[in-house]
Design an enzyme around this catalytic site. Structure first.
Site, mmCIF file in Angstrom:
data_model
loop_
_atom_site.group_PDB
_atom_site.id
_atom_site.type_symbol
_atom_site.label_atom_id
_atom_site.label_comp_id
_atom_site.label_asym_id
_atom_site.label_seq_id
_atom_site.Cartn_x
_atom_site.Cartn_y
_atom_site.Cartn_z
ATOM 1 N N ARG A 64 100.717 1.460 28.420
ATOM 2 C CA ARG A 64 99.976 2.621 28.911
ATOM 3 C C ARG A 64 100.238 2.881 30.388
ATOM 4 O O ARG A 64 100.295 4.045 30.817
ATOM 5 C CB ARG A 64 98.488 2.446 28.610
ATOM 6 C CG ARG A 64 98.182 2.711 27.127
ATOM 7 C CD ARG A 64 96.811 2.266 26.738
ATOM 8 N NE ARG A 64 96.403 2.741 25.412
ATOM 9 C CZ ARG A 64 95.373 2.243 24.741
ATOM 10 N NH1 ARG A 64 94.659 1.243 25.257
ATOM 11 N NH2 ARG A 64 95.059 2.728 23.562
ATOM 12 N N HIS A 119 97.810 2.982 19.858
ATOM 13 C CA HIS A 119 96.553 2.442 19.340
ATOM 14 C C HIS A 119 96.809 1.001 18.927
ATOM 15 O O HIS A 119 97.890 0.676 18.449
ATOM 16 C CB HIS A 119 96.084 3.222 18.099
ATOM 17 C CG HIS A 119 95.051 2.480 17.310
ATOM 18 N ND1 HIS A 119 93.728 2.512 17.631
ATOM 19 C CD2 HIS A 119 95.154 1.634 16.250
ATOM 20 C CE1 HIS A 119 93.054 1.728 16.791
ATOM 21 N NE2 HIS A 119 93.903 1.192 15.942
ATOM 22 N N LYS A 127 101.504 6.969 19.271
ATOM 23 C CA LYS A 127 100.782 8.236 19.163
ATOM 24 C C LYS A 127 101.686 9.453 19.446
ATOM 25 O O LYS A 127 102.797 9.314 19.973
ATOM 26 C CB LYS A 127 99.597 8.207 20.136
ATOM 27 C CG LYS A 127 98.511 7.187 19.751
ATOM 28 C CD LYS A 127 97.314 7.312 20.684
ATOM 29 C CE LYS A 127 96.189 6.373 20.300
ATOM 30 N NZ LYS A 127 95.005 6.547 21.190
ATOM 31 N N THR A 158 92.622 1.437 28.142
ATOM 32 C CA THR A 158 92.580 2.752 27.484
ATOM 33 C C THR A 158 93.007 3.875 28.425
ATOM 34 O O THR A 158 93.803 4.738 28.063
ATOM 35 C CB THR A 158 91.139 3.039 26.981
ATOM 36 O OG1 THR A 158 90.697 1.925 26.199
ATOM 37 C CG2 THR A 158 91.085 4.304 26.149
ATOM 38 N N GLU A 183 92.426 -1.249 8.866
ATOM 39 C CA GLU A 183 93.395 -0.248 9.315
ATOM 40 C C GLU A 183 94.746 -0.444 8.640
ATOM 41 O O GLU A 183 95.409 0.533 8.263
ATOM 42 C CB GLU A 183 93.526 -0.304 10.845
ATOM 43 C CG GLU A 183 92.240 0.168 11.530
ATOM 44 C CD GLU A 183 92.236 -0.011 13.035
ATOM 45 O OE1 GLU A 183 91.222 0.334 13.655
ATOM 46 O OE2 GLU A 183 93.245 -0.488 13.611
ATOM 47 N N ASN A 222 97.258 8.518 25.249
ATOM 48 C CA ASN A 222 97.553 7.207 25.828
ATOM 49 C C ASN A 222 98.540 6.375 25.012
ATOM 50 O O ASN A 222 98.528 5.151 25.055
ATOM 51 C CB ASN A 222 96.256 6.445 26.122
ATOM 52 C CG ASN A 222 95.422 6.205 24.881
ATOM 53 O OD1 ASN A 222 95.810 6.596 23.793
ATOM 54 N ND2 ASN A 222 94.298 5.548 25.046
ATOM 55 N N TYR A 280 89.277 7.448 12.668
ATOM 56 C CA TYR A 280 88.485 7.376 13.902
ATOM 57 C C TYR A 280 86.993 7.619 13.642
ATOM 58 O O TYR A 280 86.259 7.970 14.556
ATOM 59 C CB TYR A 280 89.014 8.375 14.927
ATOM 60 C CG TYR A 280 90.256 7.894 15.662
ATOM 61 C CD1 TYR A 280 90.212 6.772 16.494
ATOM 62 C CD2 TYR A 280 91.471 8.558 15.534
ATOM 63 C CE1 TYR A 280 91.349 6.327 17.173
ATOM 64 C CE2 TYR A 280 92.607 8.119 16.217
ATOM 65 C CZ TYR A 280 92.536 7.008 17.029
ATOM 66 O OH TYR A 280 93.651 6.576 17.702
ATOM 67 N N PHE A 289 84.625 13.399 22.591
ATOM 68 C CA PHE A 289 86.062 13.639 22.508
ATOM 69 C C PHE A 289 86.600 13.561 21.074
ATOM 70 O O PHE A 289 87.806 13.649 20.855
ATOM 71 C CB PHE A 289 86.818 12.644 23.397
ATOM 72 C CG PHE A 289 86.545 11.189 23.078
ATOM 73 C CD1 PHE A 289 87.212 10.532 22.053
ATOM 74 C CD2 PHE A 289 85.621 10.470 23.829
ATOM 75 C CE1 PHE A 289 86.959 9.203 21.761
ATOM 76 C CE2 PHE A 289 85.362 9.131 23.545
ATOM 77 C CZ PHE A 289 86.035 8.498 22.507
ATOM 78 N N ARG A 330 96.839 -5.881 22.449
ATOM 79 C CA ARG A 330 95.971 -5.145 23.378
ATOM 80 C C ARG A 330 96.357 -5.433 24.826
ATOM 81 O O ARG A 330 96.233 -4.561 25.698
ATOM 82 C CB ARG A 330 94.506 -5.446 23.087
ATOM 83 C CG ARG A 330 94.089 -4.786 21.758
ATOM 84 C CD ARG A 330 92.623 -4.880 21.465
ATOM 85 N NE ARG A 330 91.794 -4.066 22.311
ATOM 86 C CZ ARG A 330 91.481 -2.784 22.080
ATOM 87 N NH1 ARG A 330 91.967 -2.153 21.034
ATOM 88 N NH2 ARG A 330 90.686 -2.126 22.898
HETATM 89 P P1 GTP Z 1 92.586 2.548 20.589
HETATM 90 O O1 GTP Z 1 93.561 1.444 20.452
HETATM 91 O O2 GTP Z 1 93.237 3.893 20.460
HETATM 92 O O3 GTP Z 1 91.356 2.395 19.742
HETATM 93 O O4 GTP Z 1 92.180 2.493 22.116
HETATM 94 P P2 GTP Z 1 90.969 1.788 22.794
HETATM 95 O O5 GTP Z 1 90.314 0.789 21.899
HETATM 96 O O6 GTP Z 1 91.509 1.361 24.095
HETATM 97 O O7 GTP Z 1 89.996 3.024 23.017
HETATM 98 P P3 GTP Z 1 88.675 3.474 22.218
HETATM 99 O O8 GTP Z 1 88.588 2.789 20.897
HETATM 100 O O9 GTP Z 1 87.541 3.400 23.162
HETATM 101 O O10 GTP Z 1 89.003 5.024 22.000
HETATM 102 C C1 GTP Z 1 89.889 5.408 20.960
HETATM 103 C C2 GTP Z 1 90.802 6.473 21.463
HETATM 104 O O11 GTP Z 1 90.036 7.634 21.756
HETATM 105 C C3 GTP Z 1 91.523 6.164 22.781
HETATM 106 O O12 GTP Z 1 92.689 5.414 22.617
HETATM 107 C C4 GTP Z 1 91.829 7.560 23.298
HETATM 108 O O13 GTP Z 1 92.999 8.090 22.694
HETATM 109 C C5 GTP Z 1 90.626 8.342 22.825
HETATM 110 N N1 GTP Z 1 89.652 8.463 23.914
HETATM 111 C C6 GTP Z 1 88.817 7.507 24.406
HETATM 112 N N2 GTP Z 1 88.084 7.980 25.418
HETATM 113 C C7 GTP Z 1 88.447 9.275 25.576
HETATM 114 C C8 GTP Z 1 88.054 10.327 26.448
HETATM 115 O O14 GTP Z 1 87.197 10.159 27.309
HETATM 116 N N3 GTP Z 1 88.681 11.544 26.284
HETATM 117 C C9 GTP Z 1 89.621 11.758 25.320
HETATM 118 N N4 GTP Z 1 90.196 12.958 25.206
HETATM 119 N N5 GTP Z 1 90.023 10.790 24.484
HETATM 120 C C10 GTP Z 1 89.457 9.576 24.604
HETATM 121 MG MG MG Z 2 89.612 1.217 19.903
#
Ligand code: GTP
Ligand code: MG
Length: 138
Positions: free
Chosen positions: A102, A115, A9, A91, A126, A112, A49, A57, A85
């Site tokens: 992370r 992805h 990212k 996350t 994807e 973070n 997304y 967010f 993962r």
């Molecule tokens: P990904 O691999 O990026 O999908 O991460 P994940 O599966 O661990 O997280 P999730 O799918 O729940 O959320 C996708 C992305 O949204 C995260 O990786 C973060 O970059 C962002 N995100 C999630 N929660 C928050 C939040 O509370 N605030 C903000 N600013 N970003 C968030």
């Molecule tokens: Mg995710």
């Protein structure tokens, strides 16, 4: 053998962490079978997304993902989705296990660093969104 989709990212590309993060993925036994640096458009980020479009967010997330270049990759290996993962960590970096990407590099729950796809169906979608079959060299 399984494939998954990864993004390094903007917070990480900006800090020159592309190599360090790729090394972590490779050390975990994941093979990079495709990789390219792109600047995501806002439309691409919003589509990618889309599942999060009603989250508070969403706007911040899409702006962040277009703020700097990213590196999109396809990773291959045994249980690649779960393995990726695991090496990514939780996350929120505050919850990420020591030694994970992370834990070491992420700045916040939003910024973070990586992805990774969460299931075989999303991995296939994807990968196809960013790469043609000819670009995957296993
Ligand atoms: P990904 O691999 O990026 O999908 O991460 P994940 O599966 O661990 O997280 P999730 O799918 O729940 O959320 C996708 C992305 O949204 C995260 O990786 C973060 O970059 C962002 N995100 C999630 N929660 C928050 C939040 O509370 N605030 C903000 N600013 N970003 C968030
Ligand atoms: Mg995710």
């Amino acid at each position: 053998i399984q494939r998954t989709f990864s993004i390094i990212k903007p917070d990480a590309t900006k800090r020159n962490l592309t190599g360090a993060i790729t090394a972590k993925l490779e050390e975990a036994g994941l093979r990079v079978i495709a990789s390219k640096r792109i600047r995501m458009t806002l439309e691409q980020a919003q589509t990618f997304y889309g599942v999060h479009k009603d989250r508070p967010f969403f706007g911040e997330l899409c702006e962040f993902m277009t703020s700097e270049p990213v590196v999109v990759q396809v990773l291959e290996g045994e249980n690649a989705i779960a393995k990726n993962r695991e090496v990514m960590g939780a996350t929120n970096p505050a919850d990420a296990a020591p030694g994970t990407i992370r834990a070491e590099y992420a700045l916040s729950v939003g910024e973070n660093s990586v992805h990774g796809s969460d299931a075989p169906e999303t991995a296939a979608e994807e990968i196809a969104y960013f790469f043609s079959g000819l670009e995957l060299v296993g």
